[in-house]
Motif scaffolding. Structure first.
Motif, PDB file in Angstrom:
ATOM      1  N   GLN A 241      32.948  24.689  76.517  1.00 25.11           N
ATOM      2  CA  GLN A 241      33.448  26.059  76.506  1.00 25.11           C
ATOM      3  C   GLN A 241      34.848  26.066  75.911  1.00 25.11           C
ATOM      4  O   GLN A 241      35.627  25.152  76.155  1.00 25.11           O
ATOM      5  CB  GLN A 241      33.543  26.620  77.924  1.00 25.11           C
ATOM      6  N   ALA A 242      35.189  27.120  75.171  1.00 26.76           N
ATOM      7  CA  ALA A 242      36.542  27.232  74.621  1.00 26.76           C
ATOM      8  C   ALA A 242      37.555  27.437  75.746  1.00 26.76           C
ATOM      9  O   ALA A 242      38.570  26.751  75.808  1.00 26.76           O
ATOM     10  CB  ALA A 242      36.611  28.375  73.608  1.00 26.76           C
ATOM     11  N   THR A 243      37.277  28.378  76.632  1.00 26.86           N
ATOM     12  CA  THR A 243      38.156  28.643  77.776  1.00 26.86           C
ATOM     13  C   THR A 243      37.290  28.812  79.014  1.00 26.86           C
ATOM     14  O   THR A 243      36.064  28.913  78.916  1.00 26.86           O
ATOM     15  CB  THR A 243      38.994  29.928  77.595  1.00 26.86           C
ATOM     16  N   TRP A 244      37.904  28.902  80.165  1.00 30.01           N
ATOM     17  CA  TRP A 244      37.163  29.105  81.403  1.00 30.01           C
ATOM     18  C   TRP A 244      36.592  30.514  81.477  1.00 30.01           C
ATOM     19  O   TRP A 244      35.696  30.784  82.264  1.00 30.01           O
ATOM     20  CB  TRP A 244      38.014  28.782  82.627  1.00 30.01           C
ATOM     21  N   ARG A 245      37.069  31.396  80.626  1.00 32.23           N
ATOM     22  CA  ARG A 245      36.573  32.778  80.605  1.00 32.23           C
ATOM     23  C   ARG A 245      35.378  32.956  79.672  1.00 32.23           C
ATOM     24  O   ARG A 245      34.690  33.961  79.744  1.00 32.23           O
ATOM     25  CB  ARG A 245      37.683  33.724  80.175  1.00 32.23           C
ATOM     26  N   THR A 246      35.162  32.015  78.760  1.00 31.88           N
ATOM     27  CA  THR A 246      34.069  32.132  77.798  1.00 31.88           C
ATOM     28  C   THR A 246      32.871  31.316  78.265  1.00 31.88           C
ATOM     29  O   THR A 246      32.993  30.432  79.099  1.00 31.88           O
ATOM     30  CB  THR A 246      34.511  31.647  76.404  1.00 31.88           C
ATOM     31  N   LYS A 247      31.734  31.612  77.710  1.00 29.77           N
ATOM     32  CA  LYS A 247      30.502  30.903  78.056  1.00 29.77           C
ATOM     33  C   LYS A 247      30.361  29.650  77.193  1.00 29.77           C
ATOM     34  O   LYS A 247      30.925  29.545  76.110  1.00 29.77           O
ATOM     35  CB  LYS A 247      29.282  31.807  77.859  1.00 29.77           C
ATOM     36  N   ALA A 248      29.577  28.721  77.686  1.00 33.51           N
ATOM     37  CA  ALA A 248      29.244  27.516  76.920  1.00 33.51           C
ATOM     38  C   ALA A 248      28.338  27.911  75.752  1.00 33.51           C
ATOM     39  O   ALA A 248      27.685  28.952  75.775  1.00 33.51           O
ATOM     40  CB  ALA A 248      28.536  26.509  77.821  1.00 33.51           C
ATOM     41  N   LYS A 249      28.309  27.065  74.736  1.00 36.36           N
ATOM     42  CA  LYS A 249      27.434  27.291  73.586  1.00 36.36           C
ATOM     43  C   LYS A 249      26.592  26.039  73.373  1.00 36.36           C
ATOM     44  O   LYS A 249      27.086  24.910  73.499  1.00 36.36           O
ATOM     45  CB  LYS A 249      28.246  27.608  72.335  1.00 36.36           C
ATOM     46  N   LEU A 250      25.333  26.257  73.023  1.00 36.96           N
ATOM     47  CA  LEU A 250      24.421  25.130  72.833  1.00 36.96           C
ATOM     48  C   LEU A 250      24.913  24.173  71.747  1.00 36.96           C
ATOM     49  O   LEU A 250      24.782  22.960  71.896  1.00 36.96           O
ATOM     50  CB  LEU A 250      23.015  25.635  72.505  1.00 36.96           C
ATOM     51  N   GLU A 251      25.493  24.699  70.681  1.00 39.58           N
ATOM     52  CA  GLU A 251      25.975  23.799  69.619  1.00 39.58           C
ATOM     53  C   GLU A 251      27.127  22.923  70.104  1.00 39.58           C
ATOM     54  O   GLU A 251      27.252  21.770  69.685  1.00 39.58           O
ATOM     55  CB  GLU A 251      26.344  24.561  68.340  1.00 39.58           C
TER      56      GLU A 251
END
Length: 151
Positions: free
Chosen positions: A78-88
């Motif tokens: 994840q970029a930040t704790w506020r953003t979601k994870a991304k499969l890539e």
């Protein structure tokens, strides 16, 4: 090979001394299993935070910390704790982790359902990435705890 464990504590799997977890790239380990890693490996956290603060740990990266008896693989999901994870991000980090593990002679890694808890992804999608990584790197066994509970 992947071993799925329905419920358990990744830190209590017999014969496993290396661990992986998904984390953000903003230097925060304040919730979920990341907080347990921060508490269990405080020196690792200090270096992780420094890397994040300096822009040296980004989505898809791996920060491998050798704690003497094994490794902690911090996966930039994840970029930040506020953003979601991304499969890539997970795919890139898993591939890199497996390469590092092979070079370091790590044979077993325990990990939670990365990206599927606070990361917001579907566990079935993440499992496909783990299985691909396991097939390509047969010298490293993954122990995926699908529902983490501290025992």
């Amino acid at each position: 090979m992947i071993h799925y464990i329905e419920y358990g504590d990744i830190f209590k799997i017999p014969g496993v001394t290396s661990y992986a977890h998904g984390c953000n790239c903003a230097g925060a380990m304040g919730k979920g299993i990341a907080l347990q890693f921060k508490t269990k490996f405080p020196e690792m956290y200090v270096e992780y935070k420094r890397l994040c603060d300096n822009g040296e740990f980004n989505p898809g990266d791996v920060y491998a910390y050798n704690y003497g008896s094994g490794y902690v693989f911090n996966l930039g999901t994840q970029a930040t704790w506020r953003t979601k994870a991304k499969l890539e991000f997970i795919e890139n980090a898993i591939e890199r982790m497996m390469e590092i593990a092979e070079c370091a002679g790590v044979e077993k890694i325990a990990l939670p359902a990365i990206g599927a808890g606070l990361g917001g992804l579907l566990w079935g999608d993440v499992k496909q990435i783990l299985e691909k990584g396991a097939v390509q790197h047969i010298s490293v066994d993954l122990y995926a705890v699908e529902n983490y509970c501290k025992l």
